[in-house]
Design a protein around this motif. Structure first.
Motif, PDB file in Angstrom:
ATOM      1  N   LEU A 220      22.148  26.226  10.441  1.00  0.00           N
ATOM      2  CA  LEU A 220      20.735  26.055  10.120  1.00  0.00           C
ATOM      3  C   LEU A 220      20.048  25.154  11.136  1.00  0.00           C
ATOM      4  CD1 LEU A 220      20.874  25.672   6.229  1.00  0.00           C
ATOM      5  CD2 LEU A 220      20.108  27.655   7.540  1.00  0.00           C
ATOM      6  N   ASP A 221      20.717  24.088  11.539  1.00  0.00           N
ATOM      7  CA  ASP A 221      20.135  23.171  12.514  1.00  0.00           C
ATOM      8  C   ASP A 221      19.996  23.849  13.878  1.00  0.00           C
ATOM      9  OD1 ASP A 221      19.243  20.367  13.043  1.00  0.00           O
ATOM     10  OD2 ASP A 221      20.870  20.453  14.492  1.00  0.00           O
ATOM     11  N   ALA A 222      21.021  24.608  14.288  1.00  0.00           N
ATOM     12  CA  ALA A 222      20.973  25.292  15.579  1.00  0.00           C
ATOM     13  C   ALA A 222      19.890  26.361  15.606  1.00  0.00           C
ATOM     14  CB  ALA A 222      22.339  25.912  15.894  1.00  0.00           C
ATOM     15  N   VAL A 223      19.738  27.103  14.507  1.00  0.00           N
ATOM     16  CA  VAL A 223      18.696  28.133  14.449  1.00  0.00           C
ATOM     17  C   VAL A 223      17.314  27.497  14.484  1.00  0.00           C
ATOM     18  CG1 VAL A 223      17.657  29.919  12.983  1.00  0.00           C
ATOM     19  CG2 VAL A 223      20.138  29.864  13.324  1.00  0.00           C
ATOM     20  N   ALA A 224      17.128  26.396  13.752  1.00  0.00           N
ATOM     21  CA  ALA A 224      15.837  25.707  13.779  1.00  0.00           C
ATOM     22  C   ALA A 224      15.520  25.232  15.193  1.00  0.00           C
ATOM     23  CB  ALA A 224      15.849  24.532  12.806  1.00  0.00           C
ATOM     24  N   HIS A 225      16.521  24.715  15.892  1.00  0.00           N
ATOM     25  CA  HIS A 225      16.335  24.283  17.282  1.00  0.00           C
ATOM     26  C   HIS A 225      15.969  25.470  18.171  1.00  0.00           C
ATOM     27  CE1 HIS A 225      17.954  23.535  21.377  1.00  0.00           C
ATOM     28  NE2 HIS A 225      17.403  22.342  21.204  1.00  0.00           N
ATOM     29  N   ALA A 226      16.647  26.591  17.968  1.00  0.00           N
ATOM     30  CA  ALA A 226      16.348  27.788  18.773  1.00  0.00           C
ATOM     31  C   ALA A 226      14.941  28.307  18.509  1.00  0.00           C
ATOM     32  CB  ALA A 226      17.371  28.878  18.471  1.00  0.00           C
ATOM     33  N   GLN A 227      14.514  28.267  17.239  1.00  0.00           N
ATOM     34  CA  GLN A 227      13.168  28.738  16.908  1.00  0.00           C
ATOM     35  C   GLN A 227      12.111  27.860  17.566  1.00  0.00           C
ATOM     36  OE1 GLN A 227      14.221  31.550  16.010  1.00  0.00           O
ATOM     37  NE2 GLN A 227      13.639  31.903  13.878  1.00  0.00           N
ATOM     38  N   ARG A 228      12.346  26.559  17.599  1.00  0.00           N
ATOM     39  CA  ARG A 228      11.410  25.660  18.282  1.00  0.00           C
ATOM     40  C   ARG A 228      11.414  25.906  19.786  1.00  0.00           C
ATOM     41  NH1 ARG A 228      13.889  21.911  14.746  1.00  0.00           N
ATOM     42  NH2 ARG A 228      15.114  21.057  16.487  1.00  0.00           N
ATOM     43  N   SER A 229      12.584  26.208  20.333  1.00  0.00           N
ATOM     44  CA  SER A 229      12.698  26.433  21.771  1.00  0.00           C
ATOM     45  C   SER A 229      12.106  27.764  22.201  1.00  0.00           C
ATOM     46  CB  SER A 229      14.177  26.365  22.188  1.00  0.00           C
ATOM     47  OG  SER A 229      14.757  25.117  21.863  1.00  0.00           O
ATOM     48  N   HIS A 230      11.944  28.693  21.259  1.00  0.00           N
ATOM     49  CA  HIS A 230      11.404  30.027  21.555  1.00  0.00           C
ATOM     50  C   HIS A 230      10.228  30.306  20.625  1.00  0.00           C
ATOM     51  CE1 HIS A 230      15.533  30.163  23.105  1.00  0.00           C
ATOM     52  NE2 HIS A 230      15.086  31.036  23.983  1.00  0.00           N
ATOM     53  N   ALA A 231       9.268  29.381  20.631  1.00  0.00           N
ATOM     54  CA  ALA A 231       8.148  29.482  19.688  1.00  0.00           C
ATOM     55  C   ALA A 231       7.369  30.778  19.854  1.00  0.00           C
ATOM     56  CB  ALA A 231       7.208  28.288  19.870  1.00  0.00           C
ATOM     57  N   SER A 232       7.335  31.330  21.071  1.00  0.00           N
ATOM     58  CA  SER A 232       6.592  32.572  21.285  1.00  0.00           C
ATOM     59  C   SER A 232       7.417  33.809  20.961  1.00  0.00           C
ATOM     60  CB  SER A 232       6.117  32.653  22.741  1.00  0.00           C
ATOM     61  OG  SER A 232       7.223  32.723  23.627  1.00  0.00           O
ATOM     62  N   HIS A 233       8.730  33.658  20.797  1.00  0.00           N
ATOM     63  CA  HIS A 233       9.591  34.814  20.521  1.00  0.00           C
ATOM     64  C   HIS A 233      10.790  34.378  19.678  1.00  0.00           C
ATOM     65  CE1 HIS A 233      10.380  39.049  21.556  1.00  0.00           C
ATOM     66  NE2 HIS A 233      11.651  38.728  21.393  1.00  0.00           N
ATOM     67  N   PRO A 234      10.553  33.852  18.477  1.00  0.00           N
ATOM     68  CA  PRO A 234      11.674  33.411  17.642  1.00  0.00           C
ATOM     69  C   PRO A 234      12.498  34.597  17.143  1.00  0.00           C
ATOM     70  CG  PRO A 234       9.645  33.334  16.393  1.00  0.00           C
ATOM     71  CD  PRO A 234       9.255  33.678  17.794  1.00  0.00           C
ATOM     72  N   SER A 235      13.738  34.323  16.805  1.00  0.00           N
ATOM     73  CA  SER A 235      14.637  35.371  16.327  1.00  0.00           C
ATOM     74  C   SER A 235      14.302  35.771  14.895  1.00  0.00           C
ATOM     75  CB  SER A 235      16.090  34.895  16.397  1.00  0.00           C
ATOM     76  OG  SER A 235      16.957  35.814  15.767  1.00  0.00           O
ATOM     77  N   ILE A 236      13.972  37.045  14.700  1.00  0.00           N
ATOM     78  CA  ILE A 236      13.737  37.550  13.345  1.00  0.00           C
ATOM     79  C   ILE A 236      15.056  37.634  12.579  1.00  0.00           C
ATOM     80  CG2 ILE A 236      12.959  39.550  12.009  1.00  0.00           C
ATOM     81  CD1 ILE A 236      10.942  40.104  14.236  1.00  0.00           C
ATOM     82  N   VAL A 237      16.110  38.054  13.285  1.00  0.00           N
ATOM     83  CA  VAL A 237      17.412  38.191  12.636  1.00  0.00           C
ATOM     84  C   VAL A 237      17.857  36.848  12.071  1.00  0.00           C
ATOM     85  CG1 VAL A 237      19.866  38.647  13.016  1.00  0.00           C
ATOM     86  CG2 VAL A 237      18.145  40.181  13.989  1.00  0.00           C
ATOM     87  N   HIS A 238      17.903  35.827  12.915  1.00  0.00           N
ATOM     88  CA  HIS A 238      18.441  34.550  12.451  1.00  0.00           C
ATOM     89  C   HIS A 238      17.439  33.774  11.619  1.00  0.00           C
ATOM     90  CE1 HIS A 238      22.311  34.978  14.260  1.00  0.00           C
ATOM     91  NE2 HIS A 238      21.734  35.426  15.356  1.00  0.00           N
ATOM     92  N   GLY A 239      16.152  34.033  11.806  1.00  0.00           N
ATOM     93  CA  GLY A 239      15.187  33.471  10.869  1.00  0.00           C
ATOM     94  C   GLY A 239      15.415  34.006   9.470  1.00  0.00           C
ATOM     95  N   SER A 240      15.736  35.303   9.369  1.00  0.00           N
ATOM     96  CA  SER A 240      16.012  35.923   8.070  1.00  0.00           C
ATOM     97  C   SER A 240      17.305  35.396   7.469  1.00  0.00           C
ATOM     98  CB  SER A 240      16.090  37.448   8.221  1.00  0.00           C
ATOM     99  OG  SER A 240      14.881  37.989   8.700  1.00  0.00           O
ATOM    100  N   VAL A 241      18.368  35.347   8.297  1.00  0.00           N
ATOM    101  CA  VAL A 241      19.655  34.866   7.790  1.00  0.00           C
ATOM    102  C   VAL A 241      19.553  33.403   7.362  1.00  0.00           C
ATOM    103  CG1 VAL A 241      22.070  34.412   8.379  1.00  0.00           C
ATOM    104  CG2 VAL A 241      20.975  36.534   9.165  1.00  0.00           C
ATOM    105  N   ALA A 242      18.892  32.582   8.168  1.00  0.00           N
ATOM    106  CA  ALA A 242      18.751  31.171   7.818  1.00  0.00           C
ATOM    107  C   ALA A 242      17.990  31.009   6.508  1.00  0.00           C
ATOM    108  CB  ALA A 242      18.040  30.413   8.939  1.00  0.00           C
ATOM    109  N   ALA A 243      16.947  31.818   6.312  1.00  0.00           N
ATOM    110  CA  ALA A 243      16.207  31.767   5.045  1.00  0.00           C
ATOM    111  C   ALA A 243      17.124  32.140   3.884  1.00  0.00           C
ATOM    112  CB  ALA A 243      14.998  32.694   5.099  1.00  0.00           C
ATOM    113  N   ALA A 244      17.969  33.151   4.082  1.00  0.00           N
ATOM    114  CA  ALA A 244      18.898  33.560   3.024  1.00  0.00           C
ATOM    115  C   ALA A 244      19.923  32.476   2.739  1.00  0.00           C
ATOM    116  CB  ALA A 244      19.594  34.859   3.426  1.00  0.00           C
ATOM    117  N   VAL A 245      20.421  31.817   3.794  1.00  0.00           N
ATOM    118  CA  VAL A 245      21.390  30.728   3.597  1.00  0.00           C
ATOM    119  C   VAL A 245      20.760  29.599   2.794  1.00  0.00           C
ATOM    120  CG1 VAL A 245      22.732  28.944   4.794  1.00  0.00           C
ATOM    121  CG2 VAL A 245      22.753  31.303   5.653  1.00  0.00           C
TER     122      VAL A 245
END
Length: 321
Positions: A220-245
Motif C-alpha cells: 500500500l505504501d509503495a503504490v501510494a508512492h508510485a501514484q504520487r510519482s506518476h500523478a499524470s498517469h497513475p496505475s489503474i490496476v494497482h489503484g484498484s487493488v490497493a483500494a480492495a486491500v
C-alpha cells in the motif's frame, strides 16, 4: 508435499535461495511482485526485481546497461519523460533500506527478451526460480477466448521464460482479478482456464494479500508512492487493488483516468492466482508461433493471424451467481 498451512506457491519456492521476480506485462506489473518478493526475502531468499519496461530506456547512458537489453534502474537514474515505474519502485525500495535496483528490459520480441533474461541471470550468478507477475489475469488467456485483454507483453514474457529450461522453478502469479474487464477479458473464462490448468496439474492455488501483514502494508505504501510519482498517469490496476486491500468496494474513485467508466473494486482483487509457468505455456494455443519474433509488433501480427484462423471463439459467460 503441499499443506493447507502453506500455499503451494511458497512450498514450490521453499528451497530456492536466489529468486528473480519479474513484471510480465510492462508498466506497473512489477508492483504486483513486491509483496511476494518481501515475503520470500523474509524467509531468507535473495530476491531481485525486474520489469518489462514501457519507459524510454534507450535514452539512458551506457553506465545504466549491464548487458544488451538489460538496464539497471537505481534511485538516481535520470528520469526521462514523466513515466518510469521502475525508478519510482527503486526509490521506494531505497527509502525502506532495501536493495534499490530494479532491472528493466525493453519491449522486444521473444528471441531478444529471452537472451536478455539469460544475460541477467548470468549477471546475478544464476537463480533457482523466476516468478512472472501480472497485474490482472490476462496472462492466463490461452488464445481462443472472446477477448484477450492486452496480451502482447505478457506473452513475450511467458514465452521467453518458458524457454529457460535451466531454471529449476518457474512460476506465474496474478494479482487483480477483474481489472482486465475494461480490456475485454471475461473472468468466467479466466476461471475456466484455471480449472483446466488444475486438471493438468499446473494450478498452484490462490491466497490473499492481507492489509495487516507487513507485505500488505508495504504494498500500500509503495503504490501510494508510485501514484504520487506518476500523478499524470497513475496505475489503474494497482489503484484498484490497493483500494480492495483497504476494504473498499464498488465504483471507487482514485484517478481522473477512470472518468466515464464504472469500476467494481472487490475482495477478489486481493487474491494471487498462481500457476506453474511451463504448464501455463503448454496450455497456450499460439505461444510456439512467437519463438522467432524479434519485435513487439511481430507478436501482435502473430496473435492477429492466429485469431483469424480460429473456427470459433469461446463466447463470454456471465457469472451464474
Amino acid at each position: 508435499m503441499s499443506s493447507l498451512r502453506e500455499p503451494v506457491f511458497f512450498s514450490r519456492l521453499r528451497e530456492a535461495r536466489r529468486i528473480l521476480v519479474a513484471g510480465a506485462g510492462g508498466g506497473f506489473d512489477v508492483y504486483a511482485g513486491l509483496p511476494l518478493a518481501l515475503a520470500l526475502r523474509s524467509a531468507g531468499a535473495e530476491v531481485h526485481l525486474a520489469s518489462l519496461s514501457f519507459a524510454d530506456l534507450y535514452g539512458l547512458g551506457l553506465d545504466h546497461w549491464i548487458e544488451e537489453d538489460v538496464a539497471a534502474i537505481r534511485p538516481d537514474t535520470p528520469l526521462r519523460g514523466d513515466y518510469f515505474p521502475e525508478r519510482s519502485l527503486a526509490r521506494w525500495l531505497d527509502s525502506q533500506g532495501l536493495p534499490g535496483t530494479v532491472y528493466a528490459f525493453p519491449t522486444t520480441g521473444v528471441r531478444p527478451l529471452r537472451a536478455a533474461y539469460r544475460a541477467l541471470l548470468e549477471h546475478l550468478g544464476g537463480v533457482d526460480a523466476v516468478v512472472l507477475v501480472d497485474g490482472g489475469t490476462d496472462i492466463l488467456m490461452r488464445g481462443d477466448e472472446h477477448g484477450l485483454g492486452t496480451p502482447e507483453e505478457d506473452m513475450a514474457s511467458l514465452a521467453a521464460v518458458a524457454g529457460l529450461d535451466e531454471v529449476p522453478h518457474r512460476l506465474v502469479a496474478c494479482l487483480g482479478f477483474g481489472v482486465d474487464a475494461h480490456h475485454g477479458v471475461n473472468h468466467s473464462l479466466v476461471l475456466e482456464n484455471l480449472a483446466a490448468l488444475d486438471r493438468a496439474g499446473g494450478y498452484l492455488g490462490a491466497f490473499s494479500l492481507p492489509r495487516e501483514s507487513p507485505e500488505g502494508a508495504a504494498y500500500l505504501d509503495a503504490v501510494a508512492h508510485a501514484q504520487r510519482s506518476h500523478a499524470s498517469h497513475p496505475s489503474i490496476v494497482h489503484g484498484s487493488v490497493a483500494a480492495a486491500v483497504r476494504g473498499r468496494f464498488g465504483d471507487v474513485r482514485f484517478t481522473e483516468r477512470t472518468r466515464g467508466s464504472e469500476l467494481f473494486v472487490n475482495p477478489l482483487m486481493t487474491l494471487y492466482f498462481c500457476a506453474d509457468l511451463p504448464a501455463l505455456a503448454r496450455a497456450n494455443l499460439y505461444l510456439d508461433r512467437l519463438e522467432d519474433t524479434v519485435l513487439m509488433r511481430q507478436i501482435s501480427s502473430v496473435i492477429s493471424g492466429f485469431r483469424e484462423e480460429l473456427p470459433r471463439q469461446r463466447p463470454p459467460r456471465a457469472f451464474p451467481h
